[in-house]
Design a protein around this motif. Sequence first.
Motif, PDB file in Angstrom:
ATOM      1  N   GLY A 298       0.870  -1.086   0.133  1.00 59.47           N
ATOM      2  CA  GLY A 298       0.012  -0.027   0.072  1.00 59.47           C
ATOM      3  C   GLY A 298       0.939   1.298   0.018  1.00 59.47           C
ATOM      4  N   ASN A 299       2.178   1.249  -0.278  1.00 65.75           N
ATOM      5  CA  ASN A 299       3.047   2.346  -0.402  1.00 65.75           C
ATOM      6  C   ASN A 299       2.892   2.814  -1.795  1.00 65.75           C
ATOM      7  OD1 ASN A 299       3.833   2.408   2.356  1.00 65.75           O
ATOM      8  ND2 ASN A 299       5.112   0.461   1.820  1.00 65.75           N
ATOM      9  N   ALA A 300       2.917   4.173  -2.049  1.00 69.56           N
ATOM     10  CA  ALA A 300       3.074   4.981  -3.194  1.00 69.56           C
ATOM     11  C   ALA A 300       4.497   5.533  -3.095  1.00 69.56           C
ATOM     12  CB  ALA A 300       2.140   5.612  -3.580  1.00 69.56           C
ATOM     13  N   LEU A 301       5.476   5.219  -3.571  1.00 74.62           N
ATOM     14  CA  LEU A 301       6.856   5.587  -3.393  1.00 74.62           C
ATOM     15  C   LEU A 301       7.641   6.149  -4.605  1.00 74.62           C
ATOM     16  CD1 LEU A 301       7.948   2.847  -0.937  1.00 74.62           C
ATOM     17  CD2 LEU A 301       6.853   5.148  -0.274  1.00 74.62           C
ATOM     18  N   PRO A 302       8.570   7.134  -4.642  1.00 78.59           N
ATOM     19  CA  PRO A 302       9.275   7.318  -5.702  1.00 78.59           C
ATOM     20  C   PRO A 302      10.428   6.100  -6.048  1.00 78.59           C
ATOM     21  CG  PRO A 302       9.558   9.050  -4.036  1.00 78.59           C
ATOM     22  CD  PRO A 302       8.845   7.812  -3.356  1.00 78.59           C
ATOM     23  N   SER A 303      10.623   6.289  -7.075  1.00 82.67           N
ATOM     24  CA  SER A 303      11.601   4.890  -7.803  1.00 82.67           C
ATOM     25  C   SER A 303      12.953   5.209  -6.891  1.00 82.67           C
ATOM     26  CB  SER A 303      12.039   5.066  -9.216  1.00 82.67           C
ATOM     27  OG  SER A 303      12.721   6.027  -9.214  1.00 82.67           O
ATOM     28  N   GLY A 304      13.181   4.034  -6.598  1.00 82.57           N
ATOM     29  CA  GLY A 304      14.534   3.649  -5.648  1.00 82.57           C
ATOM     30  C   GLY A 304      14.292   3.981  -4.218  1.00 82.57           C
ATOM     31  N   ALA A 305      13.080   4.045  -3.722  1.00 78.91           N
ATOM     32  CA  ALA A 305      12.735   4.074  -2.266  1.00 78.91           C
ATOM     33  C   ALA A 305      13.009   2.958  -1.695  1.00 78.91           C
ATOM     34  CB  ALA A 305      11.504   4.494  -2.246  1.00 78.91           C
ATOM     35  N   VAL A 306      13.385   2.978  -0.240  1.00 80.89           N
ATOM     36  CA  VAL A 306      13.408   1.689   0.724  1.00 80.89           C
ATOM     37  C   VAL A 306      12.294   1.910   1.661  1.00 80.89           C
ATOM     38  CG1 VAL A 306      15.166   0.688   2.175  1.00 80.89           C
ATOM     39  CG2 VAL A 306      16.040   1.898  -0.052  1.00 80.89           C
ATOM     40  N   ALA A 307      11.790   0.631   1.497  1.00 80.81           N
ATOM     41  CA  ALA A 307      10.605   0.693   2.632  1.00 80.81           C
ATOM     42  C   ALA A 307      10.748  -0.413   3.455  1.00 80.81           C
ATOM     43  CB  ALA A 307       9.336   0.595   1.770  1.00 80.81           C
ATOM     44  N   VAL A 308      10.871  -0.532   4.822  1.00 78.91           N
ATOM     45  CA  VAL A 308      11.121  -1.483   5.638  1.00 78.91           C
ATOM     46  C   VAL A 308       9.952  -1.408   6.761  1.00 78.91           C
ATOM     47  CG1 VAL A 308      12.637  -2.482   7.481  1.00 78.91           C
ATOM     48  CG2 VAL A 308      13.569  -1.224   5.412  1.00 78.91           C
ATOM     49  N   ASP A 309       9.231  -2.586   6.960  1.00 75.07           N
ATOM     50  CA  ASP A 309       8.142  -2.326   7.747  1.00 75.07           C
ATOM     51  C   ASP A 309       7.422  -1.340   7.635  1.00 75.07           C
ATOM     52  OD1 ASP A 309       8.231  -4.809   9.161  1.00 75.07           O
ATOM     53  OD2 ASP A 309       9.400  -4.253  10.667  1.00 75.07           O
ATOM     54  N   ALA A 310       7.019  -0.853   6.419  1.00 77.32           N
ATOM     55  CA  ALA A 310       6.364   0.578   6.237  1.00 77.32           C
ATOM     56  C   ALA A 310       5.023   0.182   5.171  1.00 77.32           C
ATOM     57  CB  ALA A 310       7.464   1.417   5.643  1.00 77.32           C
ATOM     58  N   PHE A 328      14.404   7.978  -0.903  1.00 78.95           N
ATOM     59  CA  PHE A 328      13.615   7.911   0.341  1.00 78.95           C
ATOM     60  C   PHE A 328      13.506   6.901   1.058  1.00 78.95           C
ATOM     61  CE2 PHE A 328      11.716  12.226  -0.322  1.00 78.95           C
ATOM     62  CZ  PHE A 328      12.284  12.457  -1.904  1.00 78.95           C
ATOM     63  N   ALA A 329      13.654   6.833   2.303  1.00 72.86           N
ATOM     64  CA  ALA A 329      13.850   5.415   3.125  1.00 72.86           C
ATOM     65  C   ALA A 329      12.776   5.639   4.346  1.00 72.86           C
ATOM     66  CB  ALA A 329      15.225   5.431   3.639  1.00 72.86           C
TER      67      ALA A 329
ATOM     68  N   GLY B  10      38.142   3.926  13.625  1.00 68.73           N
ATOM     69  CA  GLY B  10      37.946   3.328  12.461  1.00 68.73           C
ATOM     70  C   GLY B  10      36.305   3.004  12.179  1.00 68.73           C
ATOM     71  N   GLY B  11      35.481   3.640  13.173  1.00 64.59           N
ATOM     72  CA  GLY B  11      33.962   3.142  13.101  1.00 64.59           C
ATOM     73  C   GLY B  11      33.471   3.564  11.838  1.00 64.59           C
ATOM     74  N   ALA B  12      32.223   2.702  11.427  1.00 65.54           N
ATOM     75  CA  ALA B  12      31.718   2.914  10.162  1.00 65.54           C
ATOM     76  C   ALA B  12      30.331   3.727  10.422  1.00 65.54           C
ATOM     77  CB  ALA B  12      31.240   1.500   9.591  1.00 65.54           C
ATOM     78  N   GLY B  13      29.702   3.573  11.346  1.00 67.44           N
ATOM     79  CA  GLY B  13      28.692   4.250  11.696  1.00 67.44           C
ATOM     80  C   GLY B  13      27.537   4.225  10.868  1.00 67.44           C
ATOM     81  N   THR B  14      27.205   3.142  10.519  1.00 69.60           N
ATOM     82  CA  THR B  14      25.988   3.221   9.771  1.00 69.60           C
ATOM     83  C   THR B  14      24.575   3.377  10.195  1.00 69.60           C
ATOM     84  OG1 THR B  14      25.692   0.510  10.014  1.00 69.60           O
ATOM     85  CG2 THR B  14      26.735   1.157   8.090  1.00 69.60           C
ATOM     86  N   ARG B  15      24.865   3.555  11.757  1.00 69.30           N
ATOM     87  CA  ARG B  15      23.435   3.767  12.465  1.00 69.30           C
ATOM     88  C   ARG B  15      23.156   5.213  12.228  1.00 69.30           C
ATOM     89  NH1 ARG B  15      24.780   0.928  18.104  1.00 69.30           N
ATOM     90  NH2 ARG B  15      27.165   1.790  17.390  1.00 69.30           N
ATOM     91  N   ARG B 357      19.922   0.367  10.034  1.00 69.94           N
ATOM     92  CA  ARG B 357      21.035  -0.627   9.174  1.00 69.94           C
ATOM     93  C   ARG B 357      20.222  -1.359   8.268  1.00 69.94           C
ATOM     94  NH1 ARG B 357      24.236  -2.401  14.708  1.00 69.94           N
ATOM     95  NH2 ARG B 357      22.100  -2.373  15.609  1.00 69.94           N
ATOM     96  N   GLU B 358      18.748  -1.491   8.662  1.00 69.69           N
ATOM     97  CA  GLU B 358      18.341  -2.392   7.425  1.00 69.69           C
ATOM     98  C   GLU B 358      18.360  -1.722   6.167  1.00 69.69           C
ATOM     99  OE1 GLU B 358      16.105  -5.408   6.653  1.00 69.69           O
ATOM    100  OE2 GLU B 358      17.780  -5.594   8.088  1.00 69.69           O
TER     101      GLU B 358
END
Lengths: 372, 372
Positions: A298-310, A328-329, B10-15, B357-358
């Motif tokens: 049910g998401n309408a997102l721009p191309s390349g977006a990342v949706a996690v549990d959304a 857009f994440a 050296g930390g990457a800090g993806t969070r 991080r996901e």
Amino acid sequence: VNVYAVIMAGGAGTRFWPASREKRPKQLLGLLPDAGGSPLQPRGAGESLLAATVRRLAPIAPAERVYVATGAHLAEAIAAALPEVPRAQILAEPVPRNTAPGIGWAVATVARRDPEALVAVVPSDHFVANEDEFLAAVRKALEGTRARRITTIGIAPTRAEPGYGYIELGRELSPGLHDVARFVEKPDRARAEAYVSGGKHLWNAGMFFFRARDMREAITRFLPDLAAGLDRLDEAAARGEEAEALAREFPRMPAISIDHGVMEKAPDIAVVRAADFGWSDVGSWQSAWELAEKDAEGNALPSGAVAVDARGNLVRDLREGPAARKVFALVGVSDLVVVDTGDALLVIPRERAQDVREVTRILRERGDYTLL
Amino acid sequence: VNVYAVIMAGGAGTRFWPASREKRPKQLLGLLPDAGGSPLQPRGAGESLLAATVRRLAPIAPAERVYVATGAHLAEAIAAALPEVPRAQILAEPVPRNTAPGIGWAVATVARRDPEALVAVVPSDHFVANEDEFLAAVRKALEGTRARRITTIGIAPTRAEPGYGYIELGRELSPGLHDVARFVEKPDRARAEAYVSGGKHLWNAGMFFFRARDMREAITRFLPDLAAGLDRLDEAAARGEEAEALAREFPRMPAISIDHGVMEKAPDIAVVRAADFGWSDVGSWQSAWELAEKDAEGNALPSGAVAVDARGNLVRDLREGPAARKVFALVGVSDLVVVDTGDALLVIPRERAQDVREVTRILRERGDYTLL
């Protein structure tokens, strides 16, 4: 008998902030840089709601018979958006006076050109999914005008919408064409719910069909001050002095809607009980989400977006010009609207979409007009 | 006796995506274009966590005695961020080998310069609110090294944090200085809660203090392979061939942390029971919100933002360069993190901040490295 279209294109559309601005209201929104299609115009990137309205009516009223009623501050943008419509037919109201003066002026202008004209007044910022059914309803409404009735189109309600205007059906005049028993503006929720199941009320889609001279007569009867102003405009036009007269007369015309000024008073309005033609007034970002193409979540997102549990989100990348790529994440959020225009970012739950007007109110209060 | 600082950078800090990237990890985040101050560095716009770390230690270890252990891909950026630190003291590890080889190499380098050196190993990406109390704890820890003990700093836990490492206190050696009974890595929540009230466990802040030769001896005892590699580096350095030797030796060193490789094995580690010096590991956007200046509704927003019925949100405008004005409008949303870097926009609830991080995992999976 020729049909003329009068497109009502004065709307401000603050409910689509930040996409809409005072000089770029909803009806002008068009090409948007995302693969999912425009949120406001799923029928083809680049086509604004206004342009779609003109195209949709073309089988009945081609561009040379299209008039657009709008405000002076929008006239240039509208002319640019509708190159096929003769520039003189973009009618720029010098000051906002609600809908009756604008329609009166447009009708007078059309009648000077063609005294026998039939006129279709339609909003510029609605969406129609099924254009054939829409045209069938329009043709039926034009039939209604033969009996010298102002005719409107009613849409069977599919949900309780307290914000809408409703038309109560009277007796059937011919298959699908009814007397209007009365207009009901913004009923409470209980009544709106009763209307959905009752089958006697239709949504007022804000479209009016009439013979030009019938509307002029109705104005003369119910809005004599407006009629007098229109008479003076006609006289000035005959002398080639309409522009000067307009600047003088228009601000003195009564600021009233055609609904209150004429429709609710005239005794013999008819209404077409239209088949479902996939109509939407595109009233808010919520509607935009409803009309948008959505993924399985049910998401309408721009191309390349990342949706996690959304789920159920509408994200629109409306940055102008050759904008650089942007990802857009969304993580763990649901039923949100996120709109990025480059100069503004809006985050709002879909169910509160109407409240975006609070933002424009606050910006105005701050004296911050650059984003309005 | 001189104190040398070895800053672990050296930390990457993806969070902290999208603010942090592989080439711009958390410790390098600095000047940010919003009036509320950097989310990661409330102590003054422009100062990165790394620069703050160096400044904070300067009364004990001035820049000429600062060494930075980092990865080759970050060395240039770190050198640029720390112009006062001699370039040769930015130690670029050719490949990532966890912390023990990097600390071993730094200690060897310091010991060649000053065989009597005392060394303070500290993370580059933590926050300290009370720098005087911090320095007092460091001085106490350096006292501990006189007894040839590797000494660490423990912080009284103020909340249950299952994600942290804990130090169980042993007998008191001198006021505020204790034996370490044992290290406890990532306890379950029940134990973490018991630790808060129990008074016998401290957070391991990841800072180590020792005489350079004592650490070298500990490495020889517990990590003989690493010690052998360091011996070969020393021999090569004596011949002026350290760079070549490093490229050869470093990848062969055991990839192990100093905690597992030395601290948890050495019998006589001491710990300073530090007074609260306002420490934070700035572990996520949630911490950034905690450290940020907030308005009465608990929002930390860029200047000019509009918040309507919005509480507990962190919004960061981290667009680079001379970015045009942008108004961030939040309506009816609470406890969200919204981060705009121009090339990415993140929306995530604060309580799910770790799950950013996901997003980086998905981008990597896609082969989309431009935003990593």
